[in-house]
Design an enzyme around this catalytic site. Structure first.
Site, PDB file in Angstrom:
ATOM      1  N   SER A 177       0.842  -1.183   0.000  1.00  0.00           N
ATOM      2  CA  SER A 177       0.000   0.000   0.000  1.00  0.00           C
ATOM      3  C   SER A 177       0.885   1.244   0.000  1.00  0.00           C
ATOM      4  O   SER A 177       1.791   1.376   0.818  1.00  0.00           O
ATOM      5  CB  SER A 177      -0.896   0.000   1.241  1.00  0.00           C
ATOM      6  OG  SER A 177      -1.651   1.184   1.301  1.00  0.00           O
ATOM      7  N   GLY A 178       0.639   2.118  -0.932  1.00  0.00           N
ATOM      8  CA  GLY A 178       1.435   3.337  -1.046  1.00  0.00           C
ATOM      9  C   GLY A 178       2.601   3.216  -1.998  1.00  0.00           C
ATOM     10  O   GLY A 178       3.367   4.159  -2.160  1.00  0.00           O
ATOM     11  N   THR A 190      -2.006   1.699  -7.980  1.00  0.00           N
ATOM     12  CA  THR A 190      -3.177   2.266  -8.654  1.00  0.00           C
ATOM     13  C   THR A 190      -2.766   3.215  -9.763  1.00  0.00           C
ATOM     14  O   THR A 190      -3.333   3.194 -10.863  1.00  0.00           O
ATOM     15  CB  THR A 190      -4.057   3.010  -7.628  1.00  0.00           C
ATOM     16  OG1 THR A 190      -4.450   2.091  -6.605  1.00  0.00           O
ATOM     17  CG2 THR A 190      -5.282   3.593  -8.290  1.00  0.00           C
ATOM     18  N   ASN A 224      -0.604   5.459   2.814  1.00  0.00           N
ATOM     19  CA  ASN A 224      -0.947   5.958   1.483  1.00  0.00           C
ATOM     20  C   ASN A 224      -2.224   6.772   1.576  1.00  0.00           C
ATOM     21  O   ASN A 224      -3.191   6.361   2.211  1.00  0.00           O
ATOM     22  CB  ASN A 224      -1.137   4.763   0.526  1.00  0.00           C
ATOM     23  CG  ASN A 224      -1.393   5.202  -0.898  1.00  0.00           C
ATOM     24  OD1 ASN A 224      -1.271   6.370  -1.221  1.00  0.00           O
ATOM     25  ND2 ASN A 224      -1.746   4.254  -1.740  1.00  0.00           N
ATOM     26  N   SER A 226      -5.094   4.676  -0.973  1.00  0.00           N
ATOM     27  CA  SER A 226      -4.814   3.252  -0.966  1.00  0.00           C
ATOM     28  C   SER A 226      -6.021   2.470  -1.470  1.00  0.00           C
ATOM     29  O   SER A 226      -7.154   2.668  -1.012  1.00  0.00           O
ATOM     30  CB  SER A 226      -4.469   2.800   0.460  1.00  0.00           C
ATOM     31  OG  SER A 226      -4.295   1.412   0.510  1.00  0.00           O
ATOM     32  N   SER A 227      -5.786   1.558  -2.411  1.00  0.00           N
ATOM     33  CA  SER A 227      -6.861   0.685  -2.906  1.00  0.00           C
ATOM     34  C   SER A 227      -7.132  -0.378  -1.852  1.00  0.00           C
ATOM     35  O   SER A 227      -6.232  -1.143  -1.490  1.00  0.00           O
ATOM     36  CB  SER A 227      -6.446   0.029  -4.227  1.00  0.00           C
ATOM     37  OG  SER A 227      -6.254   0.993  -5.232  1.00  0.00           O
ATOM     38  N   GLY A 231      -0.065  -6.203  -2.667  1.00  0.00           N
ATOM     39  CA  GLY A 231       1.144  -7.012  -2.549  1.00  0.00           C
ATOM     40  C   GLY A 231       1.228  -7.673  -1.185  1.00  0.00           C
ATOM     41  O   GLY A 231       0.319  -7.577  -0.351  1.00  0.00           O
ATOM     42  N   GLU A 235       1.763  -8.277   2.510  1.00  0.00           N
ATOM     43  CA  GLU A 235       1.634  -7.305   3.604  1.00  0.00           C
ATOM     44  C   GLU A 235       1.998  -7.954   4.936  1.00  0.00           C
ATOM     45  O   GLU A 235       1.633  -9.107   5.206  1.00  0.00           O
ATOM     46  CB  GLU A 235       0.197  -6.762   3.687  1.00  0.00           C
ATOM     47  CG  GLU A 235      -0.154  -5.814   2.553  1.00  0.00           C
ATOM     48  CD  GLU A 235      -1.493  -5.140   2.746  1.00  0.00           C
ATOM     49  OE1 GLU A 235      -1.826  -4.253   1.952  1.00  0.00           O
ATOM     50  OE2 GLU A 235      -2.204  -5.484   3.711  1.00  0.00           O
TER      51      GLU A 235
END
Length: 1431
Positions: free
Chosen positions: A163-164, A168, A212, A215-216, A435, A437
Site C-alpha cells: 500500500s502506497g 493504482t 498511502n 490506498s486501494s 502485494g 503485507e
C-alpha cells in the site's frame, strides 16, 4: 577464471550493515584460499579484517561502469546488494523510477509529480521495442499490446506492491496508454469510458491509510477488450476482497472510503439537502480515525469529478442520487445510538428515523430487530434480546453488508456501461492487486492477501522458469535443471485438505465455535509437524506462517466472524421489503452470474450475490463463508492469468515518510524480497545471467582482439576465437545462435581485461608524450648549458697580454692581406678595361651604322598613329558619324605619308655624305625630331577638340533615338489593343456565324455601332481605323467555316462548357507528374487552367467561370485524396496549386500584384470578375495539401531518424555499446539492413530533387526542409531523453558529427538561409552538454550560459542520465546537478520534458509572379487536350 581469484587487491566487495543493509569495502590484500579473514577498507577509511567462510565469500561489487544499468540482469554479479545499489543509484542520483529486472518492471514511487507521462511520451514509446527505450510503464504496456497484435494472444499486466507503492497509478497509466494508442474511429468514446471507470472505483474503493493517501482497499482485474483491428471496444471489471471492515472502523490517522467525505463536503449543495448530511466530523463512521481531510485534496472538487465520470459512463442523475442516498443512509446508520438496558438488553435512540426514511423502511421493525434476534428450532421460534455489544455488531454488520452490495452494484453498472455488442477478438487484463503485507497486527484480511500473493508468486516462478527454458532452447544451449523456490508447501498448508482454511470452515459451522478453539486445532495439527508453521513463544493467540517473502505472525481474533460475514436474517427481510427499489433489489435472491470466460464479457463482481443457505438451526443468515468466495474468485483469476501472457510490474515504496526521492535501503530490501525480484535474480544467477549478442560483444571487446583475429570476416567466429583465448574454462560461457551466455562474474572479468588494456594503452601514450616532453626539455637545457659554457670560457680567456698579442697579429694580417689583394685587383682591373674598350667600340660602331638613320622616324610616326588609334577605339561613335572619323583617319595617314616622304628625301640627300660626313648627319637629326614632335603635338590638340564635339553630337542623337523609341512603343500598344479587339470580334463572329449564319445583319449593325461609333474612333489614327474597318468587314462577309485571318495568340484557351469534365479528367485526375516535369515549364497545368479561366472571363460568362473554378478545385481535392500517401503527386499538385493561386493574383488587376508584370502581362489581366473568394479557397486548399505533404515526408523519414542519428556510429572506433541485459535493443540483434546517416541524407536528397523537379517555389521548399529538420532534431532529442544508455560523451560526439552532415547537406543545396539549421540547435546543445566537463562551478555557469535552447527540465534530465562508457569517465555528481538547477531557477521556460514532434511551423505562400508569357505557352500532345484552342 575461478570466482575466488577475483578477490584481489583494489577489488570491492559488499559486507552486511545494520543501517544500510549492505556497505561497500575495498580489498586491501589479495585473498588466498584458506584465509579466514578478508582485509578490507570501508568507504569511510576504516580498516577491517572481515571474517569469511571460504565456501561463502562476501558478494563482489560490480565495476562502476555497470552501475546504474537499465536492466538488473545486465550486471555481472547478480545478488541482493548489487540490485539494491543499482536501484539506489538510478533512483537517488539519476532520478529514474523505473528499472527492468528481467521480465519485471520495478517501479519506485517518487512521491512527486514527474513530467514523463504526457501524450508525447506515449507516442515516443508507441511502436518501439522494449529494450530500445529507457524502462517505463508505457514500455510494458506497448510490449503487451504488440504481443497481442502479433500473436493474437490475450495478455495480462500484473501490478502489485505494498500500500502506497503506486499500484493504482501504474495501473491507471497502462489503461491510459491503451486508450491513447488504440483509439477507435467510432464516436462511441469507449476509451474515455474505460478511463472514466477509474475515478469512480477509486472513490468507492480507495481510502487514506497511514501508508498511502489513496490506498486501494480491494483488488481489481480489468479486461480491456479489442476488436480485430486492435481498437478498444469495451471492458469488464472484476473485484476481489473489498475491505468492508473499513466502513465501520478506521485506525488512527486513517479515513473511510473517499466517497463518504466527498458526499459530506457537498452536503450544502441544494441537490443533497434531502440527504440531511453535515460535515464529516458529525458522523461516527467518518470521524473514527481522527482525520477527515487530506492535505492538498479538495473533496468537493473530487465529488464534481465523480459525478462527471458517472455521467460519462451514461449513469444519469437519478441513478447517482440513488447511490448517494444509500451512502447517506449508511452514515446515518452509524450514528444510530444503542443504549444498554440492563445486562442483557439494549434499546435504540431516535437517530434511526433518518436511516429508515432514506431507505423507505419500517422504522419500528428495524428498531426491534436491531436489538433482538430470532432463533428458529424444529419446534419453535424464540425471540431473544441482544446485549449492547451484540446490537452494535449487528448494526455494523448491516452497514458493511449494504456497502458491500452497493459496491458490487456500482461495479456491475460500470461493466454494463462498458459492455459492447458482438465478440471480443483479444483482451489485455490489468491486475491491480495488493502485494505481500505484514503489519504489527495482522488479521484475516492480511491472511487472505498473503494467500493470494502466494498463488501469484507460484505462477510467477513457473513463468520465469518457463522463459528461461525457452531462451535456452531458442539459442540451442543444453538445458540444465535450475533449482528455484517452489512455494507449493505453503499453499498446501493453507488450502489443502485439513489445512488452515478447512479447519476454519469446520469451526465456523459449529454453533459455539470460537477463534481460540480454531487456533488450538492449528497448534495440534501443525506445530512441530510442519516447518512452515510456528507458535509464537510469548503468545497463545497468534500463529506464524513462513511465507515466500517473510515470516508473518497472525492474530486469530476475529477470524471466524470475518469469515462468516453474516447478517441477521430478519434485518435482511426488512431490507427486502423496502419501497426504495435499489435497496430492495440488493437483497433479492439472484442466480449465479455466468462464467467470465464465455464468448462475451460477463457483468459480475468477484463476490456475486448467492442464494441464502438453509435456514434451519441458524440464527444468522449469509452467503458461503468469505474465504470460499475469495478462493473461488482467486481460482478464476489464476485460470485467466495462466491463459494469458503475463507482464509484471512490481511497485516499491522507497520510504514510509512519503519523502520525494528518499531511499530507505531496509524497506526497499524487504519489499524486493517480498515481490519476487530477488527470486528472479537468483534463478538467473544460477545459470548464465549475462547475455550479449555477438554484435555487442564484438563492439565492446574488439580492443582485446589481435590483428589476425580482426582480419576474419565472420564476427561470430571472431567472438568465439577471442573468448576461447581469454577464458580458458569453457564452462564459464556458452555460444548460442544469436547470443553469448556468461556465468556470473565473467563479464566483470572481461571488463577488467578491457580496463587493463586501455590502462596499458594510456600508459604507453603517456610514456611517449612524457618522454618527448622530457627530451625537448633536455635539449633546451643542453643548449643553454653550452651557451653558458661558451661565455664563461670566453670570459676566462680575455687577459691584457692576450689582447695585445691578438691585436698585433690582426694588424700584421691586415696589412699583408691588403697588399696582396690590391696588387691582384690592379692587374685584373687593367685587363678588364682593355677588353671592354675594344669590345664596346666594335659593337657600338656596328650598331650605329645599321640603326641610327631610321630611329627617330619610326619613333615619331609610331607614337602619333597609336595615339589616334587609341582615341578612335575609346570613342563610342554611332554609325551616323563614322564617315567623319574615316575622313579624319585618312587625313592623318596622308600627313604621315608626306612626313615620311620628306624624311626619306632628306635621307637621300644626306646619303652621299654618309661615308665622310656622319658627324653632320648626326647634327641635323635632333633638329628634325624636334620639328616633327611640335607638328604632331599641334595636330593632336586639333583632333581631340574635334572628337569632343563629335561625342556631344552622339549624346544628342541618343536622346532623340530614345524619344522616338518611346513614341514607337506607345503606337505599338495602341495597335496591339486594336488587334486584340479585332481578334475578339472575329472570334465572336465565327462562333455566331456557325449557328446563325443567316443573321449576320444584326451583328453587322452591332459591329458598326460598337466598333465604328465616332467616339470609339476619335482616339485612332486614320490608318488604324481603316485597317479595323476592312478587317471587320471581311469577317462579317466570310463563310462560317472559312479559315480565319492570321492572328497573334493572346494567352487564352477556348473551350466549351461541356468539355469541363474532360479538362479535369485529362489535366488533373489522369496526369502523371513524371511525364510533366521533363522539359516543361514549372506549373504548366496551372497555367493552362488559368488560360481557360481567362477565356471564361473574356466572354463575361459568370456561370461558366464559376463552374470551371468549382470543378477545378474539386478535381484537385480528389486527386490529392486519392494519392494522399504519394509524395510525388502531392509535391506536384502543391506546386501547381501554388502557381494557379499566383496566376489568379498576378492577373487580378490589383496594383499590389502587378508591380512585377511586363506591360504585355498587364494587358492579360482579368477584365470582368473578382476571384478573391476563390483565391482564399485555393489558399486553404494549398495549406491542406502542404500539411498532408509534410505528413507523408515525416512518415517516410521518421523510421530512419533514431537509428541514423542516434544509434548509428558514424565515427568509427568510438563505440558506446554497453551490456543490455534481458531486454535487448532491437538494433543490437543484427547490424544488417539498418538505417544509417547516409539513409537520412539520401531520403532528404530525394525529397529535395522531387520538389525541384516539380517546380516547387524556393520559399516553400525552404519551409518544408525546415519542418523536416525540426522533426529530425525533436525525435532525436526526445529519444535521447528516454534512453539513458545513449547519454554519454561518445554519443555526444556521434550526434555532433551527424549534425555536421546535415549542415553540409544544407550548404550543398544552398539552403543555409532556410532557418533549418536553427531547428537543430536544441539537439546540438544537448550533444555539447554530453561532451563538456561537468565538475566545477565554472562548468555549471558555462552550461547555463550555453544551453539557452534547452529548458531546465531537459538540462537536468540529461545531466541525471549521463552514463560513463568507460571507467575513465566520471559520473555527474548530484551536487553538481543541484548547482546547475539552482542557477537555472530564474528561467521562465516550459516544464515539459519532450519536444512536440507534431508541431507545425506556420506556412506562408509568398507571391511570386510568373515570368512566363501566357501567349507563348503551348499544350503538349501528351496532355490529350486537343479539343482546346489557343486564342
Amino acid at each position: 577464471m575461478a570466482l575466488a581469484e577475483l578477490y584481489t587487491q583494489y577489488n570491492r566487495v559488499w559486507i552486511p550493515d545494520n543501517e544500510e543493509v549492505w556497505q561497500s569495502a575495498e580489498i586491501t590484500k589479495n585473498y588466498k584460499a584458506g584465509d579466514r579473514f578478508l582485509h578490507v577498507q570501508l568507504e569511510d577509511g576504516t580498516e577491517l579484517n572481515y571474517p569469511v567462510d571460504p565456501a561463502a565469500l562476501p558478494p563482489l561489487r560490480n565495476p562502476d561502469i555497470l552501475v546504474g544499468e537499465n536492466d538488473l540482469t545486465a550486471l555481472s554479479y547478480l545478488h541482493e546488494p548489487a540490485v539494491l545499489h543499482n536501484l539506489k543509484v538510478r533512483f537517488v542520483e539519476s532520478k529514474l523510477i523505473y528499472t527492468y529486472s528481467g521480465i519485471i518492471l520495478v517501479a519506485i514511487n517518487p512521491y512527486k509529480q514527474l513530467p514523463i507521462y504526457g501524450d508525447a511520451i506515449i507516442h515516443a514509446y508507441s511502436g518501439q521495442n522494449m529494450g530500445d527505450m529507457d524502462p517505463h510503464i508505457f514500455a510494458v504496456a506497448e510490449e503487451a499490446y504488440k504481443q497481442m497484435a502479433r500473436n493474437n494472444k490475450n495478455q495480462s499486466i500484473i501490478v502489485s506492491g505494498e500500500s502506497g507503492a503506486g499500484k493504482t497509478v501504474s495501473a491507471r497509466y497502462t489503461m491510459r496508454y491503451f486508450a491513447t494508442v488504440s483509439k477507435s474511429s467510432s464516436n462511441a468514446h469507449v476509451e474515455d469510458k474505460v478511463l472514466a471507470s477509474n475515478p469512480i472505483t477509486e472513490a468507492v474503493g480507495n481510502a487514506k491509510t497511514t501508508r498511502n493517501d489513496n490506498s486501494s482497499r480491494f483488488g481489481k482485474y480489468t479486461e480491456i477488450s479489442f476488436d480485430q483491428r486492435y481498437q478498444i471496444i469495451g471492458a469488464n471489471m472484476r473485484t476481489y476482497l473489498l475491505e468492508k471492515s473499513r466502513v465501520v472502523f478506521q485506525s488512527e490517522n486513517e479515513r473511510n472510503y473517499h466517497i463518504f467525505y466527498q458526499l459530506c463536503a457537498s452536503a450544502v449543495q441544494p441537490e443533497f439537502k434531502h440527504l440531511k448530511l453535515g460535515s464529516a466530523e458529525e458522523f461516527n463512521y467518518t470521524r473514527m480515525g481522527g482525520c477527515t481531510e487530506i492535505e492538498g485534496v479538495d473533496d468537493r472538487e473530487n465529488m464534481v469529478e465523480t459525478q462527471k465520470t458517472f455521467g460519462l459512463l451514461g449513469l444519469k442523475a437519478d441513478f447517482q442520487m440513488d447511490v448517494f442516498k444509500m451512502l447517506a443512509a449508511i452514515l446515518h446508520l452509524g450514528n444510530v445510538g444503542i443504549t444498554a438496558v440492563g445486562d442483557d438488553r439494549s434499546s435504540i435512540n431516535k437517530h434511526l428515523n433518518i436511516f429508515c426514511e432514506l431507505l423507505d423502511l419500517n422504522c419500528d421493525k428495524m428498531a426491534q430487530w436491531l436489538c433482538h434476534r430470532k432463533i428458529i428450532t424444529t419446534s419453535e421460534t424464540v425471540i431473544k434480546p441482544m446485549t449492547r455489544t451484540q446490537a452494535v455488531n449487528a448494526r455494523d454488520a448491516l452497514a458493511k453488508k449494504i456497502y458491500s452490495h452497493l459496491f458490487d452494484f456500482i461495479v456491475e453498472r460500470i461493466n454494463q456501461a462498458l459492455q459492447f455488442p458482438g465478440k471480443q477478438h483479444t483482451f489485455i487484463g490489468v491486475l491491480d492487486i495488493y502485494g505481500f503485507e505484514t503489519f504489527d497486527v495482522n488479521s484475516f484480511e492480511q491472511f487472505c492477501i498473503n494467500y493470494a500473493n502466494e498463488k501469484l508468486q507460484q505462477q510467477f516462478n513457473l513463468h520465469v522458469f518457463k522463459l528461461e527454458q525457452e531462451e535456452y532452447m531458442k539459442e540451442d544451449i543444453p538445458w540444465t535443471l535450475i533449482d528455484f523456490y517452489d512455494n507449493q508447501p505453503v499453499i498446501d498448508l493453507i488450502e489443502a485438505k485439513m489445512g488452515i482454511l478447512e479447519l476454519l470452515d469446520e469451526e465456523c459451522l459449529l454453533p459455539h465455535g470460537t477463534d481460540e478453539n480454531w487456533l488450538q486445532k492449528l497448534y495440534n495439527n501443525f506445530v512441530n509437524k510442519n516447518a512452515l508453521f510456528e507458535k509464537p513463544r510469548m503468545s497463545n493467540t497468534s500463529f506464524i506462517i513462513q511465507h515466500f517473502a517473510d515470516k508473518v505472525e497472525y492474530k486469530c481474533e476475529g477470524f471466524l466472524e470475518k469469515n462468516r460475514d453474516t447478517v441477521h436474517e430478519v434485518l435482511i427481510e426488512i431490507l427486502k421489503e423496502s419501497k426504495f427499489h435499489l435497496c430492495a433489489n440488493f437483497f433479492q435472491d439472484n442466480p449465479e452470474s455466468v462464467s467470465p470466460f464465455s464468448s462475451t464479457i460477463s457483468i459480475k463482481s468477484a463476490r456475486p450475490v448467492i442464494k441464502s443457505p438453509n435456514k434451519q438451526l441458524r440464527m444468522t443468515v449469509g452467503n458461503k463463508v468469505l474465504h470460499k468466495r475469495f478462493r473461488s474468485s482467486l481460482s478464476l483469476l489464476m485460470m485467466t492469468l495462466n491463459a494469458t501472457t503475463p507482464h509484471y510490474v512490481r511497485c516499491i515504496k522507497p520510504n514510509d515518510e512519503k519523502l520525494p526521492f528518499e531511499f530507505d535501503s531496509k524497506r526497499v530490501a524487504q519489499q524486493l524480497r517480498a515481490c519476487g525480484v530477488l527470486e528472479t535474480i537468483r534463478i538467473s544467477a544460477q545459470s548464465y545471467p549475462s547475455r550479449w549478442t555477438y554484435i555487442e560483444f564484438f563492439s565492446r571487446y574488439s580492443i582485446l582482439m589481435t590483428q589476425q583475429e580482426l582480419s576474419l570476416n565472420d564476427k561470430k567466429q571472431i567472438c568465439k576465437i577471442v573468448l576461447q583465448r581469454l577464458i580458458q574454462d569453457h564452462n564459464q560461457y556458452q555460444f548460442g545462435r544469436t547470443k553469448i551466455f556468461f556465468r556470473a562474474g565473467q563479464v566483470a572479468y572481461l571488463e577488467k581485461l578491457r580496463s587493463d588494456k586501455l590502462r596499458h594503452a594510456c600508459i604507453m601514450i603517456q610514456k611517449s608524450v612524457r618522454g618527448w616532453l622530457q627530451r625537448k626539455k633536455f635539449l633546451r637545457i643542453k643548449q643553454a648549458a653550452i651557451l653558458i659554457q661558451q661565455y664563461f670560457r670566453g670570459q676566462q680567456a680575455i687577459t691584457a697580454r692576450n689582447l695585445k698579442e691578438t691585436w698585433a697579429a690582426i694588424t700584421i694580417q691586415k696589412y699583408c692581406r691588403g697588399y696582396l689583394v690590391r696588387r691582384l685587383c690592379q692587374l685584373i682591373h687593367v685587363a678588364a678595361v682593355t677588353i671592354q674598350a675594344y669590345t664596346r667600340g666594335f659593337l657600338a660602331r656596328k650598331k650605329y651604322r645599321k640603326v641610327q638613320p631610321f630611329k627617330n622616324f619610326i619613333s615619331v610616326t609610331g607614337n602619333s598613329y597609336w595615339c589616334i588609334r587609341k582615341t578612335r577605339d575609346k570613342a563610342m561613335i554611332p554609325n551616323t558619324l563614322s564617315f567623319a572619323f574615316q575622313q579624319l583617319q585618312k587625313k592623318i595617314e596622308e600627313q604621315v605619308r608626306d612626313t615620311s616622304h620628306t624624311l626619306f628625301s632628306l635621307y637621300i640627300k644626306l646619303d652621299p655624305w654618309h661615308g665622310g660626313c656622319t658627324t653632320s648627319a648626326m647634327f641635323f637629326l635632333p633638329f628634325f625630331n624636334r620639328v616633327l614632335e611640335s607638328h604632331f603635338q599641334s595636330q593632336k590638340e586639333v583632333y581631340e577638340k574635334e572628337i569632343e564635339g563629335l561625342n556631344f553630337k552622339v549624346e544628342h542623337l541618343s536622346q532623340d533615338i530614345n524619344h522616338l523609341q518611346k513614341l514607337f512603343r506607345e503606337e505599338n500598344d495602341i495597335n496591339d489593343g486594336i488587334r486584340l479587339e479585332v481578334s475578339r470580334l472575329t472570334s465572336e463572329n465565327l462562333v455566331r456565324s456557325k449557328y446563325c449564319y443567316c443573321e449576320q445583319g444584326p451583328y453587322s449593325a452591332y459591329y458598326r455601332e460598337k466598333c465604328f461609333f465616332p467616339a470609339a474612333c476619335s482616339n485612332m489614327n486614320v490608318s488604324l481605323a481603316i485597317y479595323l474597318l476592312v478587317t471587320v468587314c471581311l469577317c462579317l462577309t466570310a463563310e462560317a467555316h472559312a479559315p480565319a485571318l492570321s492572328k497573334e495568340y493572346v494567352g487564352m484557351m477556348e473551350y466549351k462548357k461541356e468539355d469541363e469534365d474532360r479538362i479535369i479528367q485529362n489535366l488533373i485526375l489522369d496526369l502523371k507528374p513524371r511525364g510533366v516535369v521533363v522539359n516543361m515549364i514549372p506549373g504548366l497545368p496551372a497555367h493552362i487552367l488559368f488560360m481557360c479561366v481567362r477565356y471564361a472571363d473574356y466572354l463575361n460568362d459568370a456561370d461558366m467561370l464559376k463552374s470551371f473554378m468549382n470543378v477545378t478545385i474539386d478535381g484537385i481535392k480528389q486527386v490529392v485524396k486519392e494519392h494522399s500517401e504519394d509524395f510525388e503527386m502531392l509535391s506536384f499538385w502543391l506546386s501547381n496549386t501554388y502557381y494557379f493561386l499566383n496566376c489568379l493574383k498576378q492577373y487580378s488587376g490589383e496594383e499590389e500584384f502587378m508591380k512585377g508584370n511586363t506591360p504585355r502581362q498587364n494587358k492579360n489581366c482579368l477584365k470582368h470578375f473578382d476571384l478573391s473568394e476563390y483565391r482564399q479557397i485555393l489558399s486553404d486548399l494549398a495549406i491542406r495539401i502542404y500539411h498532408q505533404f509534410i505528413i507523408v515526408m515525416e512518415n517516410n523519414i521518421q523510421p530512419m531518424i533514431v537509428p541514423g542519428m542516434l544509434e548509428y556510429e558514424s565515427l568509427q572506433g568510438i563505440s558506446g555499446l554497453k551490456p543490455t541485459g534481458f531486454r535487448k535493443r532491437s538494433s543490437s540483434i543484427d547490424d544488417t539492413d539498418t538505417y544509417t546517416m547516409t539513409s537520412i541524407l539520401q531520403q532528404l536528397s530525394y525529397f529535395y530533387s522531387t520538389m525541384c523537379q516539380n517546380g516547387l517555389d524556393s520559399e516553400l521548399l525552404k519551409q518544408a526542409v525546415k519542418q523536416l529538420f525540426f522533426l529530425i532534431g525533436a525525435i532525436t532529442l526526445n529519444s535521447l531523453f528516454l534512453r539513458k544508455d545513449m547519454c554519454s560523451c561518445r554519443k555526444g560526439m556521434q550526434i555532433r558529427c551527424n549534425i555536421s552532415f546535415l549542415e553540409e547537406w544544407l550548404k550543398d543545396k544552398n539552403l543555409q538561409n532556410s532557418s533549418a539549421k536553427e531547428t537543430l540547435e536544441p539537439l546540438s546543445q544537448a550533444a555539447w552538454l554530453l561532451q563538456v566537463k561537468k565538475i566545477t562551478d565554472d562548468d555549471a555557469k558555462e552550461i547555463c550560459e550555453h544551453c539557452t535552447s534547452l529548458s531546465t527540465v531537459q538540462i537536468v534530465k540529461i545531466l541525471n542520465s549521463y552514463t560513463p562508457i568507460d571507467d575513465f569517465e566520471k559520473r555527474v555528481t548530484p551536487s553538481f546537478v543541484r548547482k546547475v538547477q539552482a542557477m537555472l531557477n530564474n528561467r521562465e521556460d516550459a516544464p515539459q520534458l519532450m519536444l512536440d514532434t507534431k508541431y507545425l511551423f506556420q506556412v506562408t505562400f509568398p507571391f511570386t509572379p510568373s515570368p512566363h508569357a501566357l501567349e507563348m505557352i503551348q499544350v503538349p500532345s501528351s496532355f490529350k487536350l486537343g479539343f482546346l484552342t489557343r486564342v
